[in-house]
Design an enzyme around this catalytic site. Sequence first.
Site, PDB file in Angstrom:
ATOM      1  N   ASP A  15      -0.644  -6.888   4.621  1.00  0.00           N
ATOM      2  CA  ASP A  15      -1.249  -7.869   4.676  1.00  0.00           C
ATOM      3  C   ASP A  15      -0.686  -8.931   5.189  1.00  0.00           C
ATOM      4  OD1 ASP A  15      -3.969  -6.925   4.344  1.00  0.00           O
ATOM      5  OD2 ASP A  15      -4.016  -7.693   2.115  1.00  0.00           O
ATOM      6  N   ASP A  25       1.316  -6.661  -4.374  1.00  0.00           N
ATOM      7  CA  ASP A  25       0.313  -6.609  -3.308  1.00  0.00           C
ATOM      8  C   ASP A  25       0.908  -7.696  -2.381  1.00  0.00           C
ATOM      9  OD1 ASP A  25      -2.099  -7.102  -1.599  1.00  0.00           O
ATOM     10  OD2 ASP A  25      -3.077  -5.870  -2.934  1.00  0.00           O
ATOM     11  N   SER A  26       0.970  -7.310  -1.077  1.00  0.00           N
ATOM     12  CA  SER A  26       1.700  -8.393  -0.232  1.00  0.00           C
ATOM     13  C   SER A  26       0.392  -9.679  -0.052  1.00  0.00           C
ATOM     14  CB  SER A  26       1.927  -7.915   1.106  1.00  0.00           C
ATOM     15  OG  SER A  26       0.858  -7.431   2.150  1.00  0.00           O
ATOM     16  N   THR A  67       0.810  -1.195  -0.211  1.00  0.00           N
ATOM     17  CA  THR A  67       0.049   0.072  -0.084  1.00  0.00           C
ATOM     18  C   THR A  67       0.937   1.234   0.010  1.00  0.00           C
ATOM     19  OG1 THR A  67      -1.850  -1.236   1.067  1.00  0.00           O
ATOM     20  CG2 THR A  67      -1.886   1.194   1.399  1.00  0.00           C
ATOM     21  N   GLN A 113      -4.849 -21.789  19.859  1.00  0.00           N
ATOM     22  CA  GLN A 113      -5.852 -20.635  19.052  1.00  0.00           C
ATOM     23  C   GLN A 113      -6.163 -19.511  19.934  1.00  0.00           C
ATOM     24  OE1 GLN A 113      -9.521 -22.497  18.251  1.00  0.00           O
ATOM     25  NE2 GLN A 113      -8.438 -24.246  16.985  1.00  0.00           N
ATOM     26  N   CYS A 114      -5.735 -19.384  21.240  1.00  0.00           N
ATOM     27  CA  CYS A 114      -6.182 -18.315  22.008  1.00  0.00           C
ATOM     28  C   CYS A 114      -5.038 -17.325  21.679  1.00  0.00           C
ATOM     29  CB  CYS A 114      -5.957 -18.879  23.604  1.00  0.00           C
ATOM     30  SG  CYS A 114      -7.030 -20.127  24.035  1.00  0.00           S
TER      31      CYS A 114
END
Length: 330
Positions: free
Chosen positions: A95, A60-61, A15, A266-267
């Site tokens: 990203d 674009d990443s 960006t 996942q936490c």
Amino acid sequence: MSPSRKLLVLYTGGTIGMQMTDAGLAPASGFEVRLRAEQAANPERLVPDWIFRELSPILDSANMTQTNWLQMRDAIVEGVERHGCDAVLLLHGTDTLAYSAASLSFLLLGLPVPVVLTGSMQPAGVEGGDAWPNLFGALERLHTGIEPGVYLYFNGHLLPGTRAGKQKSDAFDAFTESRRPTRGTRANSVPDALNYRHPRRPVVLAVQPLFPGLGAPQMRALLESGVQGVLLECYGSGTGPSADAELLKALKDAHARGVVLAAISQCPEGSVEFDIYAAGSLLASTGLVSCAGMTREAALGKLFGLIGLGLSQAEVESWLVQDLCRELAG
């Protein structure tokens, strides 16, 4: 901590250098001219002398791949060893900025200069935007002096490359340092076997979140797809569907074939400790290795860096649990 005297600015797209097209914002070449014009218009800024390189193609990443990481690594090493640069500023889209920062942390182990990645939420030139503050803020930090290592600079904060993550999609303070628990101590030196001079190759990796209803057929299909390493995102402290004997067998079979199996929580502030619950111990018995409080980006980057060296499964597993660049010890 010496101030940089000759800096490599490596532009990959993102960006920060985008311009408007009929299809929307897209990466654009020619950023060196814009950067030099902005610096000339603000001579009071304290920045190192710099040379510029633009990777091709600019991206674009969202389109970033392992091949691009290796290309970045090569350009950085060339800048340091051939052109005498004592620091690197890498301009990158947001990203996948944290993924690249983590991966480069392991690809550049032992590099004796600092590497700082930055980008922006708005293109350079937008009034009140964050592009020039991020870029020149990073340059000023490098002018002051930073210890060797890989970092992510954003919104005035310098973050460890293996502890940073994107938390927001539309705010200038998009990146924060992980609050996952850390443990252990950082290695005093980088072993030669993992030094940045050793070539790497692309690796087939996969991430699989555990969720209620995930069954053995889906897991087996993933594990038999040719992957060399799988990162499981477990519940809590490292639990999962341990009552599913077929799912556990799929993991054991894959491990027996040489697939590296690693686990994170996942936490957002979690850490994997398999021995707290029986469900975790059963998962660990399949050959799954705890990545403790590593982020997803760091765990993937470490798997890429280790497996890409051509190390054996046992060697990869041994290094996974040792802190190399603040991914475990913080």
